[in-house]
Design a protein around this motif. Structure first.
Motif, PDB file in Angstrom:
ATOM      1  N   ASP A 242      -2.892   0.173 -14.797  1.00  0.00           N
ATOM      2  CA  ASP A 242      -3.685   0.515 -13.614  1.00  0.00           C
ATOM      3  C   ASP A 242      -4.201  -0.748 -12.913  1.00  0.00           C
ATOM      4  O   ASP A 242      -5.377  -0.882 -12.608  1.00  0.00           O
ATOM      5  CB  ASP A 242      -4.844   1.439 -13.990  1.00  0.00           C
ATOM      6  N   LEU A 243      -3.278  -1.669 -12.686  1.00  0.00           N
ATOM      7  CA  LEU A 243      -3.600  -2.938 -12.038  1.00  0.00           C
ATOM      8  C   LEU A 243      -3.328  -2.856 -10.546  1.00  0.00           C
ATOM      9  O   LEU A 243      -2.435  -2.131 -10.107  1.00  0.00           O
ATOM     10  CB  LEU A 243      -2.749  -4.068 -12.624  1.00  0.00           C
TER      11      LEU A 243
ATOM     12  N   PRO B 211       6.419  -1.065 -13.153  1.00  0.00           N
ATOM     13  CA  PRO B 211       6.040  -0.030 -14.131  1.00  0.00           C
ATOM     14  C   PRO B 211       4.807  -0.416 -14.960  1.00  0.00           C
ATOM     15  O   PRO B 211       3.958   0.422 -15.244  1.00  0.00           O
ATOM     16  CB  PRO B 211       7.269   0.102 -15.025  1.00  0.00           C
ATOM     17  N   LEU B 212       4.691  -1.704 -15.333  1.00  0.00           N
ATOM     18  CA  LEU B 212       3.551  -2.127 -16.150  1.00  0.00           C
ATOM     19  C   LEU B 212       2.262  -2.170 -15.336  1.00  0.00           C
ATOM     20  O   LEU B 212       1.174  -1.925 -15.875  1.00  0.00           O
ATOM     21  CB  LEU B 212       3.838  -3.477 -16.812  1.00  0.00           C
ATOM     22  N   GLU B 213       2.384  -2.454 -14.070  1.00  0.00           N
ATOM     23  CA  GLU B 213       1.227  -2.396 -13.169  1.00  0.00           C
ATOM     24  C   GLU B 213       0.628  -0.991 -13.213  1.00  0.00           C
ATOM     25  O   GLU B 213      -0.594  -0.821 -13.256  1.00  0.00           O
ATOM     26  CB  GLU B 213       1.696  -2.747 -11.760  1.00  0.00           C
TER      27      GLU B 213
ATOM     28  N   TRP C  25       6.820  -7.691 -22.242  1.00  0.00           N
ATOM     29  CA  TRP C  25       5.871  -7.988 -21.165  1.00  0.00           C
ATOM     30  C   TRP C  25       4.653  -7.077 -21.209  1.00  0.00           C
ATOM     31  O   TRP C  25       3.576  -7.449 -20.729  1.00  0.00           O
ATOM     32  CB  TRP C  25       6.584  -7.991 -19.816  1.00  0.00           C
ATOM     33  N   TYR C  26       4.771  -5.898 -21.814  1.00  0.00           N
ATOM     34  CA  TYR C  26       3.592  -5.057 -22.061  1.00  0.00           C
ATOM     35  C   TYR C  26       2.596  -5.828 -22.926  1.00  0.00           C
ATOM     36  O   TYR C  26       1.404  -5.892 -22.628  1.00  0.00           O
ATOM     37  CB  TYR C  26       4.031  -3.755 -22.756  1.00  0.00           C
ATOM     38  N   HIS C  27       3.097  -6.418 -23.993  1.00  0.00           N
ATOM     39  CA  HIS C  27       2.220  -7.165 -24.893  1.00  0.00           C
ATOM     40  C   HIS C  27       1.719  -8.458 -24.243  1.00  0.00           C
ATOM     41  O   HIS C  27       0.567  -8.849 -24.464  1.00  0.00           O
ATOM     42  CB  HIS C  27       2.932  -7.430 -26.222  1.00  0.00           C
ATOM     43  N   THR C  28       2.541  -9.091 -23.443  1.00  0.00           N
ATOM     44  CA  THR C  28       2.100 -10.297 -22.735  1.00  0.00           C
ATOM     45  C   THR C  28       0.950  -9.960 -21.783  1.00  0.00           C
ATOM     46  O   THR C  28      -0.056 -10.679 -21.736  1.00  0.00           O
ATOM     47  CB  THR C  28       3.275 -10.932 -21.957  1.00  0.00           C
TER      48      THR C  28
ATOM     49  N   LEU D  97      -0.124   5.298 -24.762  1.00  0.00           N
ATOM     50  CA  LEU D  97       0.512   6.578 -24.403  1.00  0.00           C
ATOM     51  C   LEU D  97       1.110   6.533 -23.001  1.00  0.00           C
ATOM     52  O   LEU D  97       2.197   7.078 -22.768  1.00  0.00           O
ATOM     53  CB  LEU D  97      -0.473   7.734 -24.550  1.00  0.00           C
ATOM     54  N   GLU D  98       0.419   5.894 -22.077  1.00  0.00           N
ATOM     55  CA  GLU D  98       0.978   5.732 -20.729  1.00  0.00           C
ATOM     56  C   GLU D  98       2.235   4.867 -20.773  1.00  0.00           C
ATOM     57  O   GLU D  98       3.216   5.135 -20.078  1.00  0.00           O
ATOM     58  CB  GLU D  98      -0.071   5.113 -19.792  1.00  0.00           C
TER      59      GLU D  98
END
Length: 165
Positions: free
Chosen positions: A68-69, A62-64, A120-123, A153-154
């Motif tokens: 947009d990784l 989800p974080l990818e 992990w978003y912040h990491t 927002l994403e």
């Protein structure tokens, strides 16, 4: 650039001295997995496969999307003794499975992913800021906050679609 007084002079995210400590093992849920040299990759994979799969599918994937990784830029590594949570090496991000397992896996196993995603978003945002500035200083803080704001927002959309929300 001179380091400002009062900032982290240890460079915990700087792995120049640790370049030889990691060796590729295999892929888990599409992500490359690295081990600290001296670890037995087969034993670690056998012991940690399910944890790594939950980390990959419930958190990294989800974080990818949020950042947009490309999936080949995200990597999992296992270091049972080191102090690294994550590092950025040439634009490739390496995330240590150990802190995830200690802090979040029990909740994620129960379907509660919100806290792990936030952490992990912040990491990841912190590590992405190292693409702009290597040191931990005001500039790094600026880029870290800008990245968090740019993708917020994403990220909220991802949080809202989680089963535990």
């Amino acid at each position: 650039m001179e380091m400002e007084e009062g900032y982290d002079h240890k460079f915990y995210c700087d792995v120049r001295a640790r370049d030889t400590y990691f060796e590729a093992s295999e892929r888990i849920s599409g992500y490359r997995v690295f081990m600290v040299n001296g670890s037995n990759p087969q034993d670690v994979i056998l012991d940690k496969r399910q944890v790594m799969e939950r980390f990959a599918l419930s958190i990294l994937h989800p974080l990818e999307t949020v950042f947009d990784l490309k999936s080949n830029s995200l990597n999992i590594f296992y270091d049972k003794d080191g102090d690294l949570i994550a590092f950025n090496k040439g634009g490739d991000l390496f995330l240590n499975i150990r802190p995830y397992e200690q802090w979040h896996d029990e909740d994620v196993r129960k379907g509660k992913t919100e806290n792990a995603l936030i952490s992990w978003y912040h990491t990841l945002a912190h590590q992405l800021a190292h693409d702009y500035i290597r040191y931990h200083n005001r500039e790094h803080e600026f880029y870290f906050l800008a990245i968090c704001e740019q993708h917020f927002l994403e990220f909220v959309k991802v949080l809202k679609t989680r089963p535990d929300m």
